[in-house]
Design a protein around this motif. Structure first.
Motif, PDB file in Angstrom:
ATOM      1  N   ASP A 275       0.193   4.586  -2.371  1.00  0.00           N
ATOM      2  CA  ASP A 275      -0.083   5.945  -1.845  1.00  0.00           C
ATOM      3  C   ASP A 275       0.815   6.967  -2.537  1.00  0.00           C
TER       4      ASP A 275
ATOM      5  N   GLY B  22       0.808  -1.237   0.000  1.00  0.00           N
ATOM      6  CA  GLY B  22       0.000   0.000   0.000  1.00  0.00           C
ATOM      7  C   GLY B  22       0.826   1.264   0.000  1.00  0.00           C
TER       8      GLY B  22
ATOM      9  N   ARG C 292      -0.156   7.518  -6.189  1.00  0.00           N
ATOM     10  CA  ARG C 292      -1.379   8.298  -6.349  1.00  0.00           C
ATOM     11  C   ARG C 292      -1.086   9.800  -6.194  1.00  0.00           C
ATOM     12  N   ILE C 293      -0.277  10.128  -5.190  1.00  0.00           N
ATOM     13  CA  ILE C 293       0.042  11.551  -4.963  1.00  0.00           C
ATOM     14  C   ILE C 293       0.765  12.118  -6.190  1.00  0.00           C
TER      15      ILE C 293
ATOM     16  N   LEU D 102       2.825  11.432   4.812  1.00  0.00           N
ATOM     17  CA  LEU D 102       2.338  10.058   4.987  1.00  0.00           C
ATOM     18  C   LEU D 102       3.011   9.415   6.205  1.00  0.00           C
TER      19      LEU D 102
END
Ligand SMILES: NC(=O)C1=CN([C@@H]2O[C@H](COP(=O)(O)OP(=O)(O)OC[C@H]3O[C@@H](n4cnc5c(N)ncnc54)[C@H](O)[C@@H]3O)[C@@H](O)[C@H]2O)C=CC1
Ligand SMILES: N[C@@H](CC=O)C(=O)O
Ligand code: NA
Length: 438
Positions: A369, A365, A372-373, A421
């Protein structure tokens, strides 16, 4: 015809080299210049050194103003450095109607506009080939050899000290401080070596080339500067694994809305010729619309290599002084009335590729993340590498991402989000990457 008379200010590394080469090659130089070129007076703090380097026929003084005010001096050579006494001397020499040759990139990059305006008014020439990339005749190439072209970009390894440090650290595993001390001993470094390692010296040289390439005033205050002092050995290693070398690279590029002007440690594909320019050598790549990519390579610092450029200017100025003053080559290649008002773009608007390294938790994951950013910020990924952060700890990993072309402010925005994050530790390392395709 009588000899042209030179007054030398500063007999250190470059001044000493200039005196030595002028003496050694006097006959050859006179045949090229059309008349002998002779130092008649020299100023230096260390009078004995000046005497030893210049020989018994030259008057040696400690006050450099005596040189610029000497009635028989035709050309003043300024090799003291800095912008205090050097600026005063150059302006005084111009006011006295003397031509000037200087190796002082700081002076030209910061005060060139004022200096050229005064020189223009007095009908004298200020020549500065040695100020950019030492012995490489790159000013000559940009100002005269490439005048048919619309220049698109210039990329250069233009600080010998930094390149020497990066090369010795990579090839011999030597420590930063030891290599810097060696560069100082060899006469490569500036009086204050932070100018070399923090990118100021490269910024000075890039500013000068940018002005000549694009026909704009010198604007050093708008240059973006990042040096090599914070470069991490891990990034040099990962860059190598990905097929890149890290070099302190100056880039100036014409864009629709202005000019990029930036110096930073930059990844370059290792197969490019310029990525293999090592040690004190410099190289400048110039992309012109007609000629394509051309590269200029040679020693960027040192006594005689730099003297080679100083004396080339002396020969040019001697020829000009003997010719029609209306026909001089303009200081910044473009006629002074034709300089353009193109803005220098802030670093936020620069577009290039990036190398990103982050310390991440090694669990499912995390990559999703991060990806995606990046995608949300319109940044597309070219390749990715994951390595255990340390051999002892397999719960964390270094993630290295190479991006395609992206806008700097989008990258910075994405990095702020990535750093927030929970799975990412500390700051993300960001280096710029240039493919430098011709
Ligand atoms: N060293 C290199 O490889 C290169 C140097 N340059 C530039 O050339 C210039 C000279 O550099 P270097 O020769 O390396 O410096 P240096 O420090 O070896 O020489 C400067 C000389 O000026 C003299 N000096 C200083 N203040 C003085 C004063 N008020 N009156 C009279 N003499 C004075 C000093 O005694 C010294 O001998 C600088 O602008 C530098 O940026 C440019 C290209 C390469
Ligand atoms: N300090 C400079 C000298 C030449 O300009 C360098 O290291 O390149
Ligand atoms: Na040069």
């Amino acid at each position: 015809m009588r000899a042209i008379h030179v007054g030398l200010c500063g007999v250190g590394t470059v001044g000493g080299g200039t005196a030595a080469v002028l003496k050694r090659n006097a006959e050859e130089i006179a045949r090229r210049a059309g008349r002998p070129i002779k130092i008649i007076i020299a100023a230096n703090r260390d009078l004995d050194r000046a005497r030893e380097m210049c020989g018994p026929d030259v008057e040696i003084v400690s006050d450099a103003l005596k040189v610029v005010n000497h009635p028989d001096v035709d050309i003043v050579v300024e090799l003291i450095g800095g912008t205090t006494i050097a600026k005063e001397l150059v302006l005084k020499a111009i006011a006295n109607g003397k031509h000037v040759v200087t190796a002082n990139k700081k002076l030209i990059a910061e005060y060139g506009n004022e200096i050229f305006e005064r020189a223009q008014e007095k009908g004298v020439t200020v020549a500065f080939e040695a100020a950019v990339a030492g012995g490489i005749p790159v000013i000559k190439a940009l100002r005269e050899g490439l005048t048919a072209n619309r220049i698109e970009w210039i990329a250069g390894i233009i600080n010998g000290t930094s390149n020497f440090i990066l090369t010795e650290m990579r090839d011999k595993g030597l420590a930063f401080a030891d290599v810097l001390a060696e560069a100082q001993r060899l006469g490569y470094a500036e009086a204050d070596p932070t100018f070399d390692i923090e990118g100021h010296d490269a910024g000075h040289k890039l500013t000068i080339m940018s002005a000549i390439a694009f026909g704009i005033p010198v604007q050093f205050d708008k240059a973006y500067l990042e040096g090599i002092s914070k470069l991490d050995a891990a990034d040099i290693k990962y860059a190598g694994e990905l097929g890149y070398r890290i070099k302190l690279l100056g880039v100036t590029r014409r864009r629709e809305n202005g000019i990029e002007l930036r110096v930073a440690p930059t990844l370059i594909p290792h197969k490019r010729l310029i990525a293999n320019v090592d040690g004190v050598m410099n190289a400048v790549l110039v992309k012109g619309d007609a000629v394509g990519a051309t590269m200029y390579y040679g020693p960027g610092a040192g006594a005689e290599p730099t003297a080679s450029a100083v004396i080339a200017d002396l020969v040019d100025v001697t020829r000009l002084a003997t010719a029609d003053p209306e026909n001089r080559v303009p200081h910044l290649a473009f006629q002074p009335s034709a300089l353009a008002n193109l803005p220098i773009l802030p670093i936020d608007e620069v577009e290039t590729c990036y190398y990103l390294r982050m310390d991440a938790e090694d669990r499912p994951g995390v990559l999703a993340d991060v990806s995606r950013i990046l995608a949300d910020a319109n940044i597309s990924v070219e390749s990715m590498l994951q390595r255990p952060a340390t051999e002892q700890n397999d719960s964390r990993a270094d993630i290295i991402i190479l991006t395609h072309q992206a806008v700097e402010k989008n990258v910075n925005g994405a990095l702020t989000k990535i750093e927030a994050l929970g799975s990412i530790n500390g700051k993300v390392v960001k280096l710029r990457l240039e493919h430098l395709n011709g």
